[in-house]
Write a protein that holds these residues in place. Sequence first.
Motif, PDB file in Angstrom:
ATOM      1  N   SER A  98      34.382  49.368  35.365  1.00 55.24           N
ATOM      2  CA  SER A  98      35.152  48.123  35.460  1.00 55.24           C
ATOM      3  C   SER A  98      35.512  47.677  34.052  1.00 55.24           C
ATOM      4  CB  SER A  98      34.338  47.021  36.162  1.00 55.24           C
ATOM      5  OG  SER A  98      33.248  46.628  35.350  1.00 55.24           O
ATOM      6  N   GLY A  99      36.388  46.686  33.964  1.00 52.56           N
ATOM      7  CA  GLY A  99      36.699  46.101  32.656  1.00 52.56           C
ATOM      8  C   GLY A  99      35.462  45.488  32.013  1.00 52.56           C
ATOM      9  N   VAL A 100      34.672  44.764  32.803  1.00 51.46           N
ATOM     10  CA  VAL A 100      33.490  44.133  32.196  1.00 51.46           C
ATOM     11  C   VAL A 100      32.451  45.175  31.787  1.00 51.46           C
ATOM     12  CG1 VAL A 100      33.749  41.813  33.209  1.00 51.46           C
ATOM     13  CG2 VAL A 100      32.352  43.497  34.370  1.00 51.46           C
TER      14      VAL A 100
ATOM     15  N   TYR B 289      39.285  35.633  29.317  1.00 51.83           N
ATOM     16  CA  TYR B 289      38.848  35.946  30.668  1.00 51.83           C
ATOM     17  C   TYR B 289      37.452  35.350  30.928  1.00 51.83           C
ATOM     18  CZ  TYR B 289      37.556  38.697  34.721  1.00 51.83           C
ATOM     19  OH  TYR B 289      37.136  39.082  35.952  1.00 51.83           O
TER      20      TYR B 289
ATOM     21  N   GLU C 236      41.750  38.338  22.629  1.00 52.27           N
ATOM     22  CA  GLU C 236      42.546  38.651  23.806  1.00 52.27           C
ATOM     23  C   GLU C 236      43.875  37.958  23.580  1.00 52.27           C
ATOM     24  OE1 GLU C 236      40.232  37.745  27.409  1.00 52.27           O
ATOM     25  OE2 GLU C 236      42.085  37.074  28.325  1.00 52.27           O
TER      26      GLU C 236
ATOM     27  N   ASP D 279      41.181  42.821  23.724  1.00 50.66           N
ATOM     28  CA  ASP D 279      41.385  43.004  25.163  1.00 50.66           C
ATOM     29  C   ASP D 279      42.900  42.950  25.405  1.00 50.66           C
ATOM     30  OD1 ASP D 279      41.718  42.643  27.900  1.00 50.66           O
ATOM     31  OD2 ASP D 279      39.912  41.435  28.133  1.00 50.66           O
TER      32      ASP D 279
ATOM     33  N   THR E  75      44.538  43.745  28.186  1.00 46.76           N
ATOM     34  CA  THR E  75      44.827  43.793  29.624  1.00 46.76           C
ATOM     35  C   THR E  75      46.141  43.096  29.992  1.00 46.76           C
ATOM     36  OG1 THR E  75      42.464  43.817  30.097  1.00 46.76           O
ATOM     37  CG2 THR E  75      43.909  43.150  31.898  1.00 46.76           C
TER      38      THR E  75
ATOM     39  N   SER F  52      41.156  46.131  31.283  1.00 46.85           N
ATOM     40  CA  SER F  52      40.751  46.157  32.668  1.00 46.85           C
ATOM     41  C   SER F  52      41.881  46.913  33.361  1.00 46.85           C
ATOM     42  CB  SER F  52      40.621  44.740  33.230  1.00 46.85           C
ATOM     43  OG  SER F  52      40.527  44.827  34.641  1.00 46.85           O
TER      44      SER F  52
ATOM     45  N   THR G 229      42.017  47.734  36.217  1.00 48.85           N
ATOM     46  CA  THR G 229      42.172  47.094  37.527  1.00 48.85           C
ATOM     47  C   THR G 229      43.543  46.413  37.630  1.00 48.85           C
ATOM     48  OG1 THR G 229      39.813  46.564  37.313  1.00 48.85           O
ATOM     49  CG2 THR G 229      41.025  45.417  39.038  1.00 48.85           C
ATOM     50  N   LYS G 230      44.093  46.007  36.494  1.00 44.72           N
ATOM     51  CA  LYS G 230      45.281  45.161  36.464  1.00 44.72           C
ATOM     52  C   LYS G 230      46.541  46.034  36.315  1.00 44.72           C
ATOM     53  CE  LYS G 230      41.925  42.198  36.597  1.00 44.72           C
ATOM     54  NZ  LYS G 230      41.354  41.559  35.417  1.00 44.72           N
TER      55      LYS G 230
ATOM     56  N   LEU H  66      45.324  40.178  38.849  1.00 40.99           N
ATOM     57  CA  LEU H  66      46.688  40.145  38.315  1.00 40.99           C
ATOM     58  C   LEU H  66      47.173  41.569  38.102  1.00 40.99           C
ATOM     59  CD1 LEU H  66      46.671  40.643  34.765  1.00 40.99           C
ATOM     60  CD2 LEU H  66      44.945  38.948  35.225  1.00 40.99           C
TER      61      LEU H  66
HETATM   62  C1  LIG Z   1      40.074  41.278  34.916  1.00 38.58           C
HETATM   63  C2  LIG Z   1      39.897  41.180  33.452  1.00 38.58           C
HETATM   64  C3  LIG Z   1      38.741  41.679  32.826  1.00 38.58           C
HETATM   65  C4  LIG Z   1      37.584  42.266  33.600  1.00 38.58           C
HETATM   66  O1  LIG Z   1      37.928  43.434  34.234  1.00 38.58           O
HETATM   67  P1  LIG Z   1      37.302  43.954  35.630  1.00 38.58           P
HETATM   68  O2  LIG Z   1      38.017  45.220  35.850  1.00 38.58           O
HETATM   69  O3  LIG Z   1      37.567  42.899  36.648  1.00 38.58           O
HETATM   70  O4  LIG Z   1      35.836  44.113  35.389  1.00 38.58           O
HETATM   71  C5  LIG Z   1      38.687  41.590  31.452  1.00 38.58           C
HETATM   72  N1  LIG Z   1      39.688  41.032  30.725  1.00 38.58           N
HETATM   73  C6  LIG Z   1      40.794  40.547  31.298  1.00 38.58           C
HETATM   74  C7  LIG Z   1      41.855  39.947  30.451  1.00 38.58           C
HETATM   75  C8  LIG Z   1      40.938  40.595  32.678  1.00 38.58           C
HETATM   76  O5  LIG Z   1      42.035  40.080  33.242  1.00 38.58           O
END
Ligand SMILES: *Cc1c(COP(=O)(O)O)cnc(C)c1O
Length: 378
Positions: free
Chosen positions: A73-75, A98, A141, A170, A172, A192, A194-195, A325
């Motif tokens: 994950s991002g975290v 974040y 960030e 960061d 993201t 992350s 995920t985004k 997002l």
């Molecule tokens: C979502 C997010 C994270 C954390 O990432 P995960 O994949 O949810 O663990 C870190 N930084 C930013 C800017 C994010 O939007």
Amino acid sequence: MRLSTRLIHGGIEPDPTTGAIMTPIYQTSTYVQSAPGKHKGYEYARSQNPTRAVLENALAGIENGKFGLCFSSGVAATDAVIKLLQPGDEVIAANDMYGGTYRLFTKIFEKFGIRFHFVDMQDLNNIRAVINEHTKLIWTETPTNPLMNIIDIAGVASIAKQYAVLLCVDNTFASPYLQNPLDLGADIVLHSATKYLGGHSDVIHGCLVMNDTGLREKLYFIQKSCGAVPGPQDCFLVLRGLKTLHVRMDRHCLNGEKIAHFLRNHPKVGKVYWCGFEDHPAYAIAKKQMRGFGGMMSFTLKDDSPENTTRVLSSTKLFALAESLGGVESLINHPASMTHASIPREERIKNGLEDSLIRLSVGIEDADDLIADLEQAL
Ligand SMILES: *Cc1c(COP(=O)(O)O)cnc(C)c1O
């Protein structure tokens, strides 16, 4: 190769055993050795996985870095960076970021003796004011979440260099398509995935990209020792997402611009936070370090009562009320009760994050449909 081509071809070779054009999902935990210690570079899947390796190379390539490392994950990627530190070390972090990063720093790592200073990095003097011999890392960030402030990455990097402190950015919100922090002097870039990188709201994933071999060795050691690695299926989904990042980001930027101006001209809307407005306080820096402004923005309502804010948040039909997002579909979010609830209210207000703030992740649907949806909700 230019970025659009690298997104599709970078670090990716047809599968050597079959010629499969798509990177196979190597769903295996271990690898057979021909004699003790004689193997093909793969021993155990926490340490190495071929699907992950292809993604790590691809990510390094699109962030203009030498090495990529993937996390579950991002975290988990953030967690790995902080594990470079020792008790007594200090970190200077941005005050608008974040919520999960803030929670990890204050609720997990402070108790291990790491000290965090949260400062407004829009003024670089605020970094100079707290930097000292214990400072080992600067964490930032940009654009910031959710207030869309812009931090001058090259400016922060020059302070980090002067004091021999690591800088992690960061990236993201911008994605590698719009901004490349390593080129501006950062030591580590975090995503992350995920985004925007994944882009389809179907995977949780994080990554780090860096240039320094020693730093890569330390972070790889943490990755395999702590074990927060992604599964091969998740790596495959991110690889697939990367291939359309440029096309998606172009549309996110276009839709974002249209919606930001729509909101700004709407009689019921109060303040709009978007870094592409020419009167944004750091527009010149945004123009310099970004190639576009993305699809993230926040706004308040003129009637910013909790009832009215909740009403609007619950009234959109295309914009889904959800955290996260960067996916193809548009999302609407209430930072104070959702993404940023882990930051104490007092801190939030001090940093300018009002209870009435609404955040949008503008997707890649038709802009007129999105505007009509916001219009009816307002
Ligand atoms: C979502 C997010 C994270 C954390 O990432 P995960 O994949 O949810 O663990 C870190 N930084 C930013 C800017 C994010 O939007």
